[in-house]
Design an enzyme around this catalytic site. Structure first.
Site, PDB file in Angstrom:
ATOM      1  N   ALA A  30       0.790  -1.235   0.000  1.00 17.86           N
ATOM      2  CA  ALA A  30       0.000   0.000   0.000  1.00 17.86           C
ATOM      3  C   ALA A  30       0.823   1.287   0.000  1.00 17.86           C
ATOM      4  O   ALA A  30       0.308   2.351   0.334  1.00 17.86           O
ATOM      5  CB  ALA A  30      -1.008   0.022   1.148  1.00 17.86           C
ATOM      6  N   ALA A  31       2.105   1.206  -0.396  1.00 17.24           N
ATOM      7  CA  ALA A  31       2.893   2.447  -0.540  1.00 17.24           C
ATOM      8  C   ALA A  31       2.220   3.353  -1.567  1.00 17.24           C
ATOM      9  O   ALA A  31       2.099   4.569  -1.369  1.00 17.24           O
ATOM     10  CB  ALA A  31       4.322   2.121  -0.984  1.00 17.24           C
ATOM     11  N   GLY A  32       1.756   2.739  -2.656  1.00 17.81           N
ATOM     12  CA  GLY A  32       1.065   3.511  -3.695  1.00 17.81           C
ATOM     13  C   GLY A  32      -0.212   4.151  -3.162  1.00 17.81           C
ATOM     14  O   GLY A  32      -0.544   5.288  -3.526  1.00 17.81           O
ATOM     15  N   ASP A  33      -0.928   3.451  -2.294  1.00 19.67           N
ATOM     16  CA  ASP A  33      -2.159   4.010  -1.724  1.00 19.67           C
ATOM     17  C   ASP A  33      -1.838   5.215  -0.835  1.00 19.67           C
ATOM     18  O   ASP A  33      -2.529   6.239  -0.870  1.00 19.67           O
ATOM     19  CB  ASP A  33      -2.920   2.947  -0.913  1.00 19.67           C
ATOM     20  CG  ASP A  33      -3.464   1.837  -1.803  1.00 19.67           C
ATOM     21  OD1 ASP A  33      -3.659   2.081  -3.011  1.00 19.67           O
ATOM     22  OD2 ASP A  33      -3.694   0.721  -1.292  1.00 19.67           O
TER      23      ASP A  33
HETATM   24  P1  ADP Z   1       3.124   0.722  -5.668  1.00 18.07           P
HETATM   25  O1  ADP Z   1       3.026   0.453  -4.198  1.00 18.07           O
HETATM   26  O2  ADP Z   1       1.824   1.157  -6.266  1.00 18.07           O
HETATM   27  O3  ADP Z   1       3.812  -0.355  -6.469  1.00 18.07           O
HETATM   28  P2  ADP Z   1       5.603   2.290  -5.588  1.00 18.07           P
HETATM   29  O4  ADP Z   1       6.334   1.077  -5.173  1.00 18.07           O
HETATM   30  O5  ADP Z   1       6.106   3.044  -6.775  1.00 18.07           O
HETATM   31  O6  ADP Z   1       4.042   2.045  -5.832  1.00 18.07           O
HETATM   32  O7  ADP Z   1       5.579   3.278  -4.322  1.00 18.07           O
HETATM   33  C1  ADP Z   1       4.786   4.438  -4.274  1.00 18.07           C
HETATM   34  C2  ADP Z   1       5.535   5.549  -3.575  1.00 18.07           C
HETATM   35  O8  ADP Z   1       5.808   5.163  -2.210  1.00 18.07           O
HETATM   36  C3  ADP Z   1       6.885   5.893  -4.179  1.00 18.07           C
HETATM   37  O9  ADP Z   1       6.747   6.813  -5.251  1.00 18.07           O
HETATM   38  C4  ADP Z   1       7.603   6.502  -2.967  1.00 18.07           C
HETATM   39  O10 ADP Z   1       7.135   7.812  -2.738  1.00 18.07           O
HETATM   40  C5  ADP Z   1       7.103   5.633  -1.810  1.00 18.07           C
HETATM   41  N1  ADP Z   1       7.981   4.467  -1.590  1.00 18.07           N
HETATM   42  C6  ADP Z   1       7.749   3.174  -1.945  1.00 18.07           C
HETATM   43  N2  ADP Z   1       8.774   2.371  -1.567  1.00 18.07           N
HETATM   44  C7  ADP Z   1       9.670   3.185  -0.937  1.00 18.07           C
HETATM   45  C8  ADP Z   1      10.945   2.965  -0.291  1.00 18.07           C
HETATM   46  N3  ADP Z   1      11.511   1.752  -0.223  1.00 18.07           N
HETATM   47  N4  ADP Z   1      11.575   4.046   0.224  1.00 18.07           N
HETATM   48  C9  ADP Z   1      11.037   5.287   0.174  1.00 18.07           C
HETATM   49  N5  ADP Z   1       9.830   5.538  -0.412  1.00 18.07           N
HETATM   50  C10 ADP Z   1       9.152   4.508  -0.951  1.00 18.07           C
END
Ligand code: ADP
Length: 311
Positions: A253-256
């Site tokens: 849920a980083a994207g969320d």
């Molecule tokens: P999704 O979860 O949809 O695959 P991402 O992996 O691109 O999307 O992550 C979404 C956002 O969360 C990134 O653009 C960044 O801002 C943050 N993020 C994700 N993983 C990390 C990480 N390991 N370190 C720092 N920020 C992160």
């Protein structure tokens, strides 16, 4: 938060995630004994609504849950997170959406989602909330509901000049008409690849894919790049906004979190690049904690993190 709390409307899915930890993923026809079982609220729509609400926005969530115990617990969760539930319909016939998740010792998983009532969220359900959509600062959508409902919402928002963020997840292709009406499109690398037909695996390919989506009519493309941050592509410029460095514990849920943060920042009048920077901080903070909704930070968490960070 420092500015008056903006109105954000989220139109999307609500699920209950049922997670069983297991020594290994069973093969076809096999029954094995698993370990702990946990049940947590999920669904991209619900996660993003909770993320935006924790950050201080006034969030109205338009969704459909079943008339069952999962629907009851989803509603209690939204109320606990101070989300306006007035436009959440209870489907009398179709059960609530659930995701059955098995996670093995290496963190590998298999997931089956039964969309249930999410698949019944209709243009009519959205139309009932027209008055609140018309006055919203931003509308936020994903793709776990019927595409006809996404298309209707986007056109309605457009007709009132309300900006739309579409997080195109899970990955799929989209019609040219829909792409034309999107103000902010926020694919991750996989989604950007599928939408543009260009394999995205770094900043340069993300820029090519972003430009292609701009040519197809999207106003602003923001490709999220995990730990690398996010690439902002408009007709005029391309800019990489790096994410702050964190120790990742759980990237679910980083994207969320990112999309909830982006919606709140844009709704409070931040510039595009400032809004993406804020969203990066929200996304990065969310990966430092376990779980989807439990990991969503508050506005004060983000302010403290920004103040202590050099990025
Ligand atoms: P999704 O979860 O949809 O695959 P991402 O992996 O691109 O999307 O992550 C979404 C956002 O969360 C990134 O653009 C960044 O801002 C943050 N993020 C994700 N993983 C990390 C990480 N390991 N370190 C720092 N920020 C992160």
């Amino acid at each position: 938060m420092s500015q008056s709390n903006p109105n954000i409307v989220v139109v999307g899915s609500s699920n209950t995630d049922m997670v069983v930890k297991t020594p290994r993923i069973p093969v076809k026809g096999e029954t094995i004994l698993g370990r702990e079982f946990i049940m947590v609220p999920g669904g991209k729509g619900a996660n993003q609504a909770v993320a935006a609400s924790r950050l201080g926005a006034q969030v109205t969530f338009i969704a459909r849950v079943g008339n069952d115990i999962f629907g009851d617990s989803s509603l209690s969760n939204f109320i606990a997170n101070r989300i306006n539930t007035r436009y959440i319909q209870r489907d009398p016939e179709t059960p609530s959406g659930v995701a059955l998740i098995f996670v093995d010792e290496h963190g590998e998983n298999v997931i089956v989602v039964a969309p249930g009532s999410n698949a019944k969220l209709s243009p009519d359900d959205v139309q009932q909330a027209e008055a609140i959509i018309r006055t919203a600062a931003v509308i936020l959508l994903q793709l776990e509901i019927p595409i006809a409902t996404v298309e209707y919402t986007v056109s309605l928002a457009q007709s009132y000049n309300v900006p739309v963020i579409l997080n195109p997840a899970p990955a799929t292709t989209l019609s040219p008409n829909l792409l034309h009406e999107i103000t902010y499109l926020t694919p991750n690398e996989t989604e950007a690849s599928i939408l543009s037909g260009i394999k995205v695996n770094d900043t340069s390919t993300a820029e090519t894919a972003g430009k292609k989506l701009i040519e197809l009519g999207v106003e602003t493309v923001i490709v999220t790049l995990g730990a690398a941050g996010a690439l902002v592509v408009t007709a005029e410029t391309t800019k990489l906004i790096p994410a702050p460095k964190v120790t990742a514990v759980d990237t679910t849920a980083a994207g969320d979190a990112f999309n909830g943060g982006l919606a709140v920042a844009l709704a409070t009048g931040k510039s595009l690049l400032e809004a993406v920077q804020f969203a990066n901080y929200v996304g990065a903070l969310s990966v430092t904690k376990m779980g989807a909704q439990p990991s969503m930070p508050t506005y004060d968490d983000v302010m403290r993190f920004m103040a202590n960070s050099n990025t």
